[in-house]
Enzyme design. Structure first.
Site, PDB file in Angstrom:
ATOM      1  CD  GLU A 266      -0.742   0.908   3.601  1.00 26.79           C
ATOM      2  OE1 GLU A 266      -1.203   2.014   3.260  1.00 26.79           O
ATOM      3  OE2 GLU A 266      -0.678   0.517   4.775  1.00 26.79           O
TER       4      GLU A 266
ATOM      5  CE  LYS B 294      -5.468   3.918  11.055  1.00 27.17           C
ATOM      6  NZ  LYS B 294      -5.658   5.153  10.272  1.00 27.17           N
TER       7      LYS B 294
HETATM    8  N1  PSU Z   1      -1.793   2.151  10.180  1.00 28.10           N
HETATM    9  C1  PSU Z   1      -0.716   2.922  10.475  1.00 28.10           C
HETATM   10  N2  PSU Z   1      -0.394   3.927   9.633  1.00 28.10           N
HETATM   11  C2  PSU Z   1      -1.133   4.207   8.510  1.00 28.10           C
HETATM   12  C3  PSU Z   1      -2.272   3.404   8.207  1.00 28.10           C
HETATM   13  C4  PSU Z   1      -2.556   2.403   9.079  1.00 28.10           C
HETATM   14  O1  PSU Z   1      -0.072   2.695  11.493  1.00 28.10           O
HETATM   15  O2  PSU Z   1      -0.800   5.138   7.778  1.00 28.10           O
HETATM   16  C5  PSU Z   1      -3.097   3.707   6.984  1.00 28.10           C
HETATM   17  C6  PSU Z   1      -3.354   2.446   6.146  1.00 28.10           C
HETATM   18  O3  PSU Z   1      -3.162   2.777   4.797  1.00 28.10           O
HETATM   19  C7  PSU Z   1      -4.814   2.137   6.406  1.00 28.10           C
HETATM   20  C8  PSU Z   1      -5.385   3.511   6.602  1.00 28.10           C
HETATM   21  O4  PSU Z   1      -5.424   1.445   5.356  1.00 28.10           O
HETATM   22  O5  PSU Z   1      -4.397   4.170   7.380  1.00 28.10           O
HETATM   23  C9  PSU Z   1      -6.728   3.486   7.267  1.00 28.10           C
HETATM   24  O6  PSU Z   1      -7.275   4.764   7.265  1.00 28.10           O
HETATM   25  P1  PSU Z   1      -8.803   4.986   7.669  1.00 28.10           P
HETATM   26  O7  PSU Z   1      -8.888   4.620   9.118  1.00 28.10           O
HETATM   27  O8  PSU Z   1      -9.047   6.446   7.419  1.00 28.10           O
HETATM   28  O9  PSU Z   1      -9.610   4.085   6.801  1.00 28.10           O
END
Ligand code: PSU
Ligand code: MN
Length: 303
Positions: free
Chosen positions: A29, A161
């Site tokens: 990604e 996360k």
């Molecule tokens: N986890 C991290 N850093 C990130 C992400 C996840 O520690 O940058 C990113 C990934 O690309 C994940 C996205 O798919 O954040 C999810 O964002 P949201 O919660 O807005 O869907």
């Protein structure tokens, strides 16, 4: 798996060769590059993840959008441009078409990367942490979860996360019938920390077991994805109580300064890095590299 390249996708020649020659490919990604890590370590990390995959002769395929074109696999110069430019979007599945229509550039989230990788039949994808259910009453649930629910792809990660509500994230995955496999662990990893106190749905210990399991998942036509959870390497991992303490402090600072919405995550991650004197950043980099390596191993064994 037979595949056809959709007309909206531009595939790097090395990736196209691998797909045609039935060589193993791992998707990567790019929101983690554009929004998840500070410059310039983000570029260094992106290159190291690709190098990890290449080191065992598997083809990395970083997904992103450049000037309105969805890309699978980037050249060195393109990777550099993506990592160092300031005004790129965070592109989840919802944002794919509009980013293309407006000829913008962006880093793709887990959800958007799954969509693109699956369009050419890629079966393995590596990331750090998936999005999930947020803490509190915001109702914020990442589009990563429904995308995992509907796409048969194996996502190698170190859990979700760190700032999320992990029990509710796990419950969501269970409802959506996404197997949550712990590789060599019976606990759902908590990103920077190796343990969370929460169970995985199954623990598998060898590569052969993982491959046999994935084959039966694909063969039965089960439409959901699979999470392969790999804890942060021991030497870089941070004890859970330290993360929780620092996070509580960062959250109360955010509340006091009125930081909300999409500014909250970057603020919290930044504060965690400061409060831990860089340990969280180091853990993040190490687990990303390790996950890329593990994903490559699985992709190779599946091919
Ligand atoms: N986890 C991290 N850093 C990130 C992400 C996840 O520690 O940058 C990113 C990934 O690309 C994940 C996205 O798919 O954040 C999810 O964002 P949201 O919660 O807005 O869907
Ligand atoms: Mn969200």
């Amino acid at each position: 798996m037979p595949f056809e390249i959709p007309e909206w996708l531009r595939v790097h020649p090395d990736v196209a060769d691998a797909l045609e020659g039935k060589r193993a490919v791992v998707a990567l990604e790019s929101t983690v590059i554009t929004h998840g890590l500070p410059r310039p370590v983000n570029l260094d990390l992106a290159r190291r993840m690709e190098a990890e995959v290449l080191s065992i002769d598997v083809q990395p395929a970083t997904v992103a959008i450049l000037d309105g074109v969805v890309r699978l696999g980037l050249s060195n110069a393109e990777l550099e441009r993506l990592a160092l430019s300031q005004n790129v979007r965070k592109v989840s599945r919802r944002d794919l078409a509009v980013t293309v229509a407006r000829r913008q550039s962006g880093g793709t989230t887990v959800a958007a990367t799954i969509f693109v990788a699956h369009s050419v039949g890629i079966q393995v994808f590596a990331t750090g942490g998936i999005g999930g259910v947020h803490r509190g009453v915001s109702g914020d649930i990442s589009a990563d979860l429904p995308e995992l629910a509907r796409t048969p792809i194996a996502v190698v990660c170190s859990g979700a996360k760190s700032i999320l509500d992990l029990p509710r994230t796990i419950e969501w995955l269970e409802t959506a019938s996404v197997p949550v496999i712990g590789w060599g662990t019976d606990e759902f990893p908590a990103f920077f920390s190796r343990s969370s106190g929460l169970p995985v749905s199954e623990s598998l210990t060898t590569l052969a077991e993982i491959v046999t399991f994935l084959r039966s998942h694909w063969r039965m036509g089960i439409e959901s994805g699979v999470l392969i959870c790999v804890p942060c390497p021991e030497e870089a991992a941070i004890p859970r109580n330290i993360i929780e303490e620092n996070l509580a402090q960062a959250e109360s600072e955010a509340l006091a300064s009125g930081i909300i919405g999409n500014e909250l995550t970057p603020f919290l991650l930044n504060r965690l890095a400061e409060l831990s004197e860089g340990s969280t950043l180091r853990a993040n980099l190490e687990l990303l590299k390790n996950n890329a390596h593990v994903a490559a191993t699985i992709a190779k064994a599946l091919t």
